[in-house]
Scaffold this active site. Structure first.
Site, mmCIF file in Angstrom:
data_model
loop_
_atom_site.group_PDB
_atom_site.id
_atom_site.type_symbol
_atom_site.label_atom_id
_atom_site.label_comp_id
_atom_site.label_asym_id
_atom_site.label_seq_id
_atom_site.Cartn_x
_atom_site.Cartn_y
_atom_site.Cartn_z
ATOM 1 N N ARG A 122 -4.183 -11.366 15.345
ATOM 2 C CA ARG A 122 -4.710 -10.215 16.070
ATOM 3 C C ARG A 122 -3.898 -8.966 15.754
ATOM 4 O O ARG A 122 -4.460 -7.875 15.582
ATOM 5 C CB ARG A 122 -4.729 -10.485 17.575
ATOM 6 C CG ARG A 122 -5.725 -11.568 17.988
ATOM 7 C CD ARG A 122 -5.769 -11.749 19.491
ATOM 8 N NE ARG A 122 -6.363 -10.608 20.159
ATOM 9 C CZ ARG A 122 -6.359 -10.432 21.481
ATOM 10 N NH1 ARG A 122 -5.772 -11.323 22.267
ATOM 11 N NH2 ARG A 122 -6.939 -9.374 22.017
ATOM 12 N N CYS A 141 0.404 -6.575 24.852
ATOM 13 C CA CYS A 141 -0.350 -7.711 24.314
ATOM 14 C C CYS A 141 -1.820 -7.320 24.330
ATOM 15 O O CYS A 141 -2.156 -6.177 24.055
ATOM 16 C CB CYS A 141 -0.077 -8.983 25.125
ATOM 17 S SG CYS A 141 -0.499 -8.841 26.877
#
Length: 295
Positions: free
Chosen positions: A195, A253
């Protein structure tokens, strides 16, 4: 970072004391629960894409543990402007904590079944809101059962608590603060490396990372047994990422949940890191914000 290795984070001399202020093992928790003034235990089982945390709690939990719904009790309403798990309003968090039975001055232990990656959100929020004695069960429910400790089934309905919360116990940054950290400090990206690199993005509108952020997947804080790495190993990990022993450090995150786990890991080493609550779910919705890709 220009700091030499000697100035980067290392295991402090009081590493065990720092660690015990943040983490508790299963045997110690069992002893605390047998005490006259036991801690409040919170079951924060949650994972991205799963909605069966309460069912798993009902099937078996640490005796007396109260189930906490991360999406509704540990976050405010999701929005593109604020992210998928924005910080809840303080009054809402206080009401939730009282529903859990949290009394003023009472200790808290939070756990999950995912290495603490969701329970860390409860740890962070309560510390942020002024609750001083909050710890994570190292290794979570698996460590509890592996230690031979019993679980109980069914719901837990505590007497209402009287805790009073106040913000400011832990630092945060907004998107502009994240930019500043990436330029002048260290900004850690706690998501999976795929990611971070922009190779995969399962939930947010743009793939990649905040320019200048350093890839530091939360899973790297844990050993194969689901427990936090030893102090020396954690210090080596963060030193390799350029984290200074003192100086500006921030973490983000996907939505501010697993980043809290990175804050926990750093706290065991005496490093106070700021959380970017909006995280990538906020950043990626803002077309004005640049996106970097690659490893």
């Amino acid at each position: 970072m220009s700091d030499g290795p000697a100035r980067r984070v290392r295991a402090p001399e009081d590493a065990q004391a720092l660690r015990r202020a943040v983490l508790v093992d299963a045997d110690e928790l069992a002893a605390l629960l047998a005490d006259d003034d036991p801690p409040l235990v919170l079951d924060v089982r949650w994972a991205l894409g799963r909605t069966d945390g309460r069912e798993r709690h009902l099937a078996g939990h640490v005796p007396g543990a109260v189930y906490v719904d991360l999406d509704t009790e540990l976050a405010g309403p999701a929005s593109p402007a604020d992210g998928r798990h924005p910080l809840p309003a303080l009054a809402d968090l206080e009401q939730a904590a009282r529903r859990w039975g949290l009394r003023e001055g009472q200790a808290v232990v939070a756990y999950d079944d995912a290495g603490g990656t969701s329970a860390a959100r409860a740890w962070w929020l309560l510390r942020w809101a002024g609750v001083r004695d909050v710890r994570l069960l190292d290794g979570g429910l698996a460590a509890w059962t592996a230690g031979g400790h019993a679980v109980e089934a069914g719901d837990v309905l505590p007497e209402p608590g009287d805790v009073v919360l106040a913000v400011g116990g832990l630092p945060t940054v907004d998107a502009d603060g994240a930019v500043a950290l990436a330029a002048d400090g260290v900004l850690l990206d706690a998501r999976a490396v795929e990611r971070y690199a922009g190779e995969s993005e399962p939930v947010d509108p743009r793939a990649g990372h905040v320019p200048g952020a350093v890839s530091a997947p939360t899973t790297g804080n844990l050993g194969a047994d689901g427990r936090f790495l030893a102090a020396d190993a954690l210090a080596e990990r963060f030193a390799a990422l350029g984290v200074p022993a003192s100086g500006a450090v921030g973490v983000y995150c996907g939505s501010g949940v697993t980043a809290a786990h990175e804050v926990v890991a750093l706290a065991t080493l005496g490093v106070e890191a700021a959380l970017y609550p909006g995280s990538w779910s906020q950043w990626s919705h803002d077309a004005r914000r640049p996106v970097a890709t690659g490893r």
